[in-house]
Structures are given as C-alpha cells and as structure tokens.
Design an enzyme around this catalytic site. Structure first.
Site, short mmCIF file in Angstrom:
data_model
loop_
_atom_site.label_atom_id
_atom_site.label_comp_id
_atom_site.label_asym_id
_atom_site.label_seq_id
_atom_site.Cartn_x
_atom_site.Cartn_y
_atom_site.Cartn_z
N HIS A 240 0.84 -1.20 0.00
CA HIS A 240 0.00 0.00 0.00
C HIS A 240 0.87 1.26 0.00
O HIS A 240 0.60 2.23 -0.73
CB HIS A 240 -0.91 -0.04 1.23
CG HIS A 240 -1.86 1.10 1.34
ND1 HIS A 240 -2.88 1.33 0.45
CD2 HIS A 240 -1.95 2.09 2.27
CE1 HIS A 240 -3.55 2.41 0.81
NE2 HIS A 240 -3.01 2.89 1.91
N ASP B 110 2.39 1.76 -3.36
CA ASP B 110 1.33 2.22 -4.27
C ASP B 110 1.09 3.72 -4.08
O ASP B 110 0.97 4.47 -5.06
CB ASP B 110 0.05 1.43 -4.01
CG ASP B 110 -1.06 1.74 -4.98
OD1 ASP B 110 -0.81 1.76 -6.20
OD2 ASP B 110 -2.19 1.98 -4.52
#
Length: 108
Positions: A75, A78
């Site tokens: 995450h 990202d």
C-alpha cells in the site's frame, strides 16, 4: 527505526504530496499560479522525504534485513507511485492552464 513506522511515514508523505499536487491544480484553474507553485514546492519536499524513506528501506533490505511483504508495505509503495504520477501530471496541467490564460489574454 521500526519498519511499520517507516511504512506509515511513507504513506503519510506520499498522501500529502498527492493532496498538495491536486491543490496546485485547483489554484492554477483559478489563475493563482504563485499559490500553485508554493503547493508544488511543498509537494516536492514531501516526495523527497518519501524517497528517503523508500531508499532507507531498500538499503536495509540490501544489507540483509529481511522484510515480509505485507499489504501495508505494498500500500505504501502504491501511494508513492501514485503521488509521483499525480505530481508529474499536475505540473503538466499547470502548463496547460498557463497557456490557456496566455491565449485568452491575447484574444482579449
């Protein structure tokens, strides 16, 4: 430093850079280019901080520290990649807004 804290800092810096880049677009849309540039300066600082965290993680892993691939780490990566992309595109938007303003001023 604690891995989880590094990951959370990476997410935070990246998220702030994204928000500032979007804010810069909004300022440019209103022909407030100086404020847009201020947002970009701050966004760039946040991206530098995020890159430093990422580089530290890479060096730690290259030095033999083993990290488990967690959803949180994915995450964070990202967020960083999105922040870089949005920042790059936002800078292009600003150029377009400036060109449109210039064309409008020439037409008036």
């Amino acid at each position: 430093m604690d891995l989880e804290q590094d990951i959370l800092n990476l997410i935070t810096c990246s998220g702030e850079a994204t928000s500032l880049s979007i804010e810069a677009i909004e300022y440019a849309r209103s022909n407030e280019f100086e404020k847009a540039e201020e947002c970009f300066e701050e966004a760039d600082e946040k991206l530098i901080m995020a890159h430093k965290i990422q580089t530290s993680l890479l060096h730690r892993e290259a030095g033999g520290e083993n990290f488990s691939i967690s959803i949180l780490l994915v995450h964070a990566q990202d967020h960083l990649m999105n922040a870089i992309t949005i920042n790059t595109l936002a800078k292009e938007f600003i150029k377009v807004y400036k060109e449109l303003r210039s064309l409008k001023e020439k037409g008036d």
